[in-house]
Design an enzyme around this catalytic site. Structure first.
Site, short mmCIF file in Angstrom:
data_model
loop_
_atom_site.label_atom_id
_atom_site.label_comp_id
_atom_site.label_asym_id
_atom_site.label_seq_id
_atom_site.Cartn_x
_atom_site.Cartn_y
_atom_site.Cartn_z
CG ASP A 13 -58.32 59.44 -10.36
OD1 ASP A 13 -57.12 59.28 -10.08
OD2 ASP A 13 -58.76 60.43 -10.99
CD GLU A 14 -60.11 53.56 -13.14
OE1 GLU A 14 -58.99 53.57 -12.61
OE2 GLU A 14 -60.30 53.84 -14.34
CE LYS A 16 -55.42 52.39 -12.23
NZ LYS A 16 -56.34 53.54 -12.22
N GLY A 40 -51.62 58.14 -9.03
CA GLY A 40 -51.60 58.29 -7.58
C GLY A 40 -52.37 57.11 -7.01
CG HIS A 41 -51.85 53.53 -8.12
ND1 HIS A 41 -51.33 52.53 -8.91
CD2 HIS A 41 -52.58 54.30 -8.96
CE1 HIS A 41 -51.73 52.70 -10.16
NE2 HIS A 41 -52.48 53.77 -10.21
CB THR A 42 -54.56 55.91 -1.98
OG1 THR A 42 -54.40 57.12 -2.71
CG2 THR A 42 -54.52 56.20 -0.49
CB THR A 130 -50.83 65.17 -13.70
OG1 THR A 130 -49.83 64.59 -14.57
CG2 THR A 130 -52.06 64.28 -13.71
CD GLN A 223 -51.81 57.17 -16.03
OE1 GLN A 223 -51.20 56.40 -16.71
NE2 GLN A 223 -51.33 57.69 -14.93
CB THR A 238 -52.45 59.76 -20.11
OG1 THR A 238 -51.13 60.05 -19.63
CG2 THR A 238 -52.61 58.27 -20.36
N PRO A 309 -60.33 68.96 -7.57
CG PRO A 309 -61.94 70.63 -7.52
CD PRO A 309 -60.46 70.40 -7.56
P1 IMP Z 1 -51.12 63.61 -18.21
O1 IMP Z 1 -51.10 62.12 -18.09
O2 IMP Z 1 -50.51 64.31 -17.04
O3 IMP Z 1 -50.52 64.05 -19.52
O4 IMP Z 1 -52.64 64.10 -18.24
C1 IMP Z 1 -53.51 63.82 -19.33
C2 IMP Z 1 -54.93 63.57 -18.82
O5 IMP Z 1 -54.97 62.37 -18.08
C3 IMP Z 1 -55.45 64.65 -17.87
O6 IMP Z 1 -56.85 64.77 -18.06
C4 IMP Z 1 -55.19 64.08 -16.49
O7 IMP Z 1 -56.05 64.61 -15.52
C5 IMP Z 1 -55.45 62.61 -16.77
N1 IMP Z 1 -54.73 61.73 -15.87
C6 IMP Z 1 -53.42 61.39 -15.94
N2 IMP Z 1 -53.11 60.52 -14.96
C7 IMP Z 1 -54.22 60.29 -14.28
C8 IMP Z 1 -54.53 59.44 -13.17
O8 IMP Z 1 -53.70 58.71 -12.62
N3 IMP Z 1 -55.82 59.47 -12.74
C9 IMP Z 1 -56.77 60.23 -13.34
N4 IMP Z 1 -56.53 61.02 -14.38
C10 IMP Z 1 -55.26 61.06 -14.85
#
Ligand code: IMP
Length: 429
Positions: A13-14, A16, A40-42, A130, A223, A238, A309
């Site tokens: 969520d930086e 990117k 989620g890239h905006t 997620t 990520q 992840t 949040p």
């Molecule tokens: P997963 O990738 O859905 O298995 O989630 C594993 C961890 O990575 C959780 O803490 C998610 O909130 C976090 N996570 C996965 N994708 C993102 C992302 O794109 N942005 C921020 N956190 C992420």
């Protein structure tokens, strides 16, 4: 040959997406190499906001070719929805400009169901995934029983898919989770996936030829470093490799492709995290709301994929130094500096106290940080609105000092500073 890699230097969520969109103006190819629709890239262009989960953010530029590499896990339903949304926003999506690796793995409804059932079974120890089926899809990949894009072209894909759903039902049964309607799920999945076969290409070959011919490839990480399966805050990570070197394996490129690569680490001017896991500089007091926002603005700190949040805190310089080391960052890109305007004091974590000793670098991997207490430096804040600044000299002196301190701490130059969500709200250094 020019390979540029953009990766998250924090917990994702930086920002990117907007950075890749900015840099894609000068790229021939933009390629995603890890993760799936957990990202989620905006991208904001004028009055249009593109929320991309799978398609590389550079697609918005008509001259680019977008590539989805073998390191990704792809949910066809999300992909088709995203392609439809992009088309209706006027972005051309055709097999000529969106290429998917035959070795990328498929996410199925079974993976999503298993992800949610596993999380429920973990109870208090849940990771906070997620729920997009990412972990189970990579598990199948590692177990060598995953379904891949190439399978879509095989005559026995229907049988493989049914076997996969039946197998998942056995596990769901053990977890006392609702089982899937195998025939209905298989039929709907086959209908969707058949539309994607046209997009399959040997992207590894295509990219390495492009680099040899002097074209430029922008690799878009998903990520962030601290969510890396090996180098992140395990087990709260992840299931893919998020660090820069995975751009090579996730796209099928050799080490020679990285010889002159720029590796750009994107970090917010503060720290955020979504999901469970250690976060030494987290702010739990009312001040957190100031950084998080209320959720009314698209740039407030609420997940693009899940709407959750985000946890917020002060920028962690120790973790930033770690990200520089494990990725080999050549440049830093700072986002959301504008959010700090109006804060009287800004804290910056420059070290950790562990067992009464002050350290500036992580002794082990990032998963040891739960035992660390942050050591802060306090810098004066600035009151001016910086969203219109386009030159370094126009930045308030105190904002300049903050950025200089971050760069010195990370021992890495800052290349770009983003001062708002719009394409042009960027300061190039
Ligand atoms: P997963 O990738 O859905 O298995 O989630 C594993 C961890 O990575 C959780 O803490 C998610 O909130 C976090 N996570 C996965 N994708 C993102 C992302 O794109 N942005 C921020 N956190 C992420």
């Amino acid at each position: 040959m020019s390979l540029n890699i953009v990766i998250g230097a924090q917990w994702g969520d930086e920002g990117k997406g907007r950075i890749v969109d900015y840099l894609a103006a000068g790229a021939d190819f933009v390629a995603r190499y890890n993760g799936g629709d957990n990202a989620g890239h905006t991208v904001n262009v004028g009055n249009k906001i593109f929320k991309l989960h799978l398609v590389p953010s550079g697609i918005v530029h008509p001259h680019t070719t977008a590539v989805m590499g073998n390191g990704m896990v792809i949910n066809p339903r999300t992909l088709i929805e995203e392609m439809t949304a992009l088309r209706s926003a006027g972005v051309s999506i055709a097999p000529q400009r969106l290429h998917i690796s035959p070795a990328a793995h498929l996410i199925t409804p079974a993976h999503r169901a298993l992800d949610n059932a596993n999380e429920a079974a973990r109870g208090k120890g849940k990771i906070g995934t997620t729920g997009r089926g990412i972990g189970p899809a990579y598990m199948d990949k590692a177990s060598r029983r995953g379904l891949r894009m190439a399978d879509l072209l095989a005559p026995d894909f229907r049988d493989k898919l049914r076997d996969h759903l039946l197998e998942a039902n056995r596990t769901l049964g053990l977890l006392t989770a609702p089982e899937l309607e195998v025939d209905a799920e298989a039929e709907s999945y086959l209908n969707q996936t058949s539309r994607l076969a046209l997009y399959i290409r040997d992207v590894a070959m295509e990219l390495s030829l492009a680099l040899k011919q002097g074209q430029s490839v922008l690799a878009e990480g998903a990520q962030g470093t601290l969510l890396d399966l090996d180098h992140g805050t395990y087990p709260f990570v992840t299931s893919s490799t998020t660090v820069a070197s995975s751009a090579l394996t996730g796209l099928g490129l050799g080490l020679d492709a990285a010889r002159d690569a720029r590796v750009m680490g994107v970090t917010k001017a503060f720290q955020t995290r979504v999901g469970s896991g250690p976060f030494p500089t987290e702010i739990k007091s009312k001040a957190a709301e100031r950084l998080r926002g209320t959720g009314k603005n698209p740039w407030d700190e609420f997940g693009t994929t899940t709407g959750r949040p985000r946890r917020v805190g002060w920028l962690d310089g120790v973790l930033l130094r770690y990200a520089v080391r494990v990725n080999g960052l050549t440049d830093l890109i700072i986002t959301k500096l504008d959010i700090l305007s109006g804060m009287s004091k800004i804290k910056l974590c420059t070290g950790y106290t562990v067992n009464n000793a002050l350290i500036h670098d992580l002794p082990g991997g990032a998963d040891g940080i739960s035992a660390c207490a942050p050591d802060y430096e306090e810098l004066p804040g600035w009151t001016e609105d910086v969203t219109h600044v386009r030159k370094w000299k126009d930045l308030p002196k105190k904002a300049q000092k903050y950025l200089e301190r971050i760069s010195a701490l990370a021992e890495t130059p800052i290349k770009l500073v983003s001062l708002g969500p719009e394409r042009e709200q960027i300061l190039e250094l």
